[in-house]
Scaffold this active site. Structure first.
Site, PDB file in Angstrom:
ATOM      1  CD  GLU A   1       5.215   2.838  -6.503  1.00 62.03           C
ATOM      2  OE1 GLU A   1       5.066   4.182  -6.803  1.00 62.03           O
ATOM      3  OE2 GLU A   1       5.711   2.521  -5.447  1.00 62.03           O
TER       4      GLU A   1
ATOM      5  CB  VAL B   1      10.041   4.059   6.015  1.00 59.15           C
ATOM      6  CG1 VAL B   1      11.092   3.532   7.199  1.00 59.15           C
ATOM      7  CG2 VAL B   1       9.484   2.949   4.944  1.00 59.15           C
TER       8      VAL B   1
ATOM      9  CE  LYS C   1      13.628  -4.499  -2.953  1.00 57.70           C
ATOM     10  NZ  LYS C   1      12.143  -4.641  -3.250  1.00 57.70           N
TER      11      LYS C   1
ATOM     12  CB  ILE D   1      13.755 -10.878   5.377  1.00 54.40           C
ATOM     13  CG1 ILE D   1      12.273 -11.280   4.789  1.00 54.40           C
ATOM     14  CG2 ILE D   1      14.531 -12.210   5.426  1.00 54.40           C
ATOM     15  CD1 ILE D   1      12.306 -11.890   3.524  1.00 54.40           C
TER      16      ILE D   1
ATOM     17  N   GLY E   1      12.438  -5.588   3.231  1.00 57.54           N
ATOM     18  CA  GLY E   1      12.695  -4.941   4.431  1.00 57.54           C
ATOM     19  C   GLY E   1      12.500  -6.027   5.848  1.00 57.54           C
TER      20      GLY E   1
END
Lengths: 433, 433
Positions: free
Chosen positions: B191, B15, B206, B137, B135
């Site tokens: 992952e 990022v 979230k 939105i 991320g």
């Protein structure tokens, strides 16, 4: 610091009543957000004696526009009266009197947005119009702010609830356009004269506004190529469905390098595309940004409270800006030169349905015409219509220029084997961004 | 007026590189939006000698955090290093040094958001975290601004891409959880240790952030009741589909009067609900507001550029606020007392799948248990599993309290006719808002 905000309202119809209601009911929340009292001081109406359903809490009604536009106590004018020419005059006057303006008027913004925004900036005033496109969806603010650091390359919007309702019913219930339109009129989903909706004009105004903002270039209503849904048949929807597409009236704005295309047309959208799942009278705007990729904003496109909510959100922004002393941000004025794509530069896939003679050589004639125009085929569906006589042929092309596809449409009529060209539609949703 | 903005970056992973890239490539657009130059001055990394893929344009790398946190030239600190405890210290220090902070760190915000926001406001600093939830939105900004004048009563989010990818594949290809999970790992969509995703912990962080912002009350991670997808079977998806539902891992926040419920669980969503059409790794947040009705925000939930775009959007807001001199708006601090619903107050529909003896009286025993708990049935599907021996019974209830439904689950095990309770899920999308 501003201590109290006075609002003047132009119009007290459905949306106007909603605005009054929300400001009244959410006074605490508004106070908490903007830090001061917000009050509707005067409302311009045509008949001050008419009985109203809304609680006016001491607000004064007037039928004299100057009572609102020239009142030095009024800080913000909210325009929800509709109309274009007179309304434009009122808004210009309000801005020149240093009043901020919030409007829900897409016709006005599509026609005079450029002039009004310029006047607003010159007078250090805000002019916000979130409610003019897809009322319940904060799409304009998202374009300006949320996607601020991205480069938007494509927008596709289902921005007219009436046509989406009609196409949804036609598709889900296998019914004809005329029948569903009549039902929509009976239910109040379509106007008695539905021309502006079904011929795509309403959608054209909205995509012009979206294009102007998303690409920061001034898109005129005349720049939008427009096709409505009145010729769409239930057969088109059924064959489209078989090949994996849902019919939607799409307002489209795309940009390649620095050239743009702005259009409205019935479009076959791939089933898996999020726009394909937007049903009934709902609206949605799909935005593709070079960095962020695919996003979509979904919600009600109209209605008293959704539209009034968008208006009040704009009002909140105006008031925040007033308290910060930063109204009239010039970033809202288009910065780039407009450069429209020619038909040779517009690239798309197309769906074509024809009736052709069911005989040897038919397909050879068709394919040689397509390859002559440099258009290759992605999907083909052939069904007997009258056994041994006429065949139903449906073709989906790979990407082709609009010019080449239009050439094909013209030349098809000259082909001996073609009985009738039934329909053709743009195809979106798999691949092109 | 501020003339030039210097940014300090904490972290230069995926990022971070995206942020550097966007700031570099969009310098013109940024300048146009905020009216001054924006430059990355220093970046904290663990290894200053490592070869980097990103063009650093003279930016200095350092492995000493104080070089960034205490540099008086740095105006804004962007945190994209991840982690919680050390990161919290760094951010507190940055804020106390009057630096604005942008973070993409959901773990941090879910655990320490309250403390960090408080510290930001005390220091008149902004602390923005759009990238921490979905991320690509702009949902947090939409909650704060776009829906400002509405009262949000329900949010449902598909906020974890990994689990949505797994459920989509299971559903579309009729495959088992373990098989699809393995494939997702092989493809890098999951992952090596997928616990945080598949057990719903990531989604819980979230929805805690969304609940805090949407309801303006401080939701702790411990307030979220969490259930993951590892026990979901392909049979559950198939029977769900037959009855009209699509399985999604939903983060849910709802409010009735002033009581709230915050939870994460695999949920059967009505096919026609817009969340049911959110496929693969995409995220979406559905928001119901009392005035605006249904809206949904759709987009990528993760990825280098979507996340970096959200970070840079926050940076743009910070810089605008700096130029206006209005950072540290206290409106971001939760205003209302938290009041969680008890299991007696949580109302929902439920899907239940059991294996029962295929004999007379089975259904009578079942229905008497349901009516004892005051729960009525909306849909019933019974299929023979072993002819004359065991039946597959699927029931969808009408609205029931969570307490009553849990009582049923317990008591089913005592029923003679029940062979096994296979699964149960919450049902959403038709009616409840």
């Amino acid at each position: 610091m501003v201590e109290k905000i006075s609002v003047g309202l132009l119009g007290l119809g459905t949306v106007g009543s909603g605005v009054v209601q929300i400001i009244d009911q959410h006074q605490d929340k508004l106070m908490h957000q903007v830090g001061c009292e917000v009050k509707v001081r005067k409302i311009l109406v045509s008949d001050i004696h008419k009985k109203r359903d809304v609680y006016l809490n001491g607000t004064r009604l007037t039928n004299d526009p100057s009572e609102v536009l020239n009142d030095p106590e009024i800080d913000v004018v909210i325009e929800v009266m509709g109309g274009v020419e007179t309304t434009r005059e009122y808004i210009l006057q309000a801005l020149r009197n240093k009043k901020h303006v919030v409007t829900a008027n897409k016709d006005l913004m599509a026609l005079y947005g450029s002039e009004l925004l310029q006047t607003a900036v010159e007078n250090q005033c805000d002019l916000f119009y979130e409610a003019s496109v897809a009322g319940g969806i904060p799409i304009l603010r998202s374009l300006v702010e949320g996607l601020a650091s991205d480069r938007i390359t494509k927008m596709m919007g289902i921005v007219n609830g009436t046509t989406n309702y009609i196409l949804t019913k036609m598709s889900q219930e296998g019914r004809n356009y005329e029948e569903v339109l009549q039902e929509a009129k009976d239910l109040g989903y379509a106007e008695a004269d539905p021309t502006s909706d079904v011929e795509g004009l309403d959608a054209a105004r909205k995509i012009a506004i979206l294009g102007t903002l998303g690409f920061s270039m001034h898109i005129d209503l005349d720049d939008v190529s427009v096709e409505g849904i009145s010729h769409v048949s239930k057969e088109d929807l059924e064959y489209g469905d078989q090949l994996g597409y849902t019919m939607k009236l799409i307002g489209l704005a795309n940009r390649t390098d620095d050239k743009v295309e702005i259009s409205v047309q019935p479009t076959l959208v791939t089933h898996s595309h999020p726009l394909a799942a937007v049903h009934n009278e709902f609206n949605a705007v799909y935005v593709y940004g070079a960095a962020v990729g695919e996003t979509m904003f979904y919600g009600p496109g109209a209605g008293k409270l959704p539209t009034a909510t968008a208006v009040v959100s704009d009002l909140v922004e105006v008031v925040k800006n007033m308290r910060l002393g930063v109204n009239g941000n010039s970033a809202v004025i288009p910065q780039f030169e407009k450069n429209l794509k020619s038909p040779e530069e517009v690239l798309a896939k197309y769906f074509l349905r024809i009736h052709a003679k069911d005989q040897p050589g038919t397909f050879a004639s068709l394919t040689s015409l397509f390859s002559e125009q440099d258009v290759s085929l992605e999907k083909i569906l052939q069904l007997p219509l009258e056994e041994g006589k006429i065949a139903e042929i449906i073709i989906v092309t790979h990407n082709a220029t609009k010019k080449n596809f239009e050439n094909i449409l013209i030349k098809l009529n000259d082909l001996d084997v073609v009985v009738e060209v039934k329909s053709s539609y743009r195809v979106e949703g798999d691949g092109n961004r």
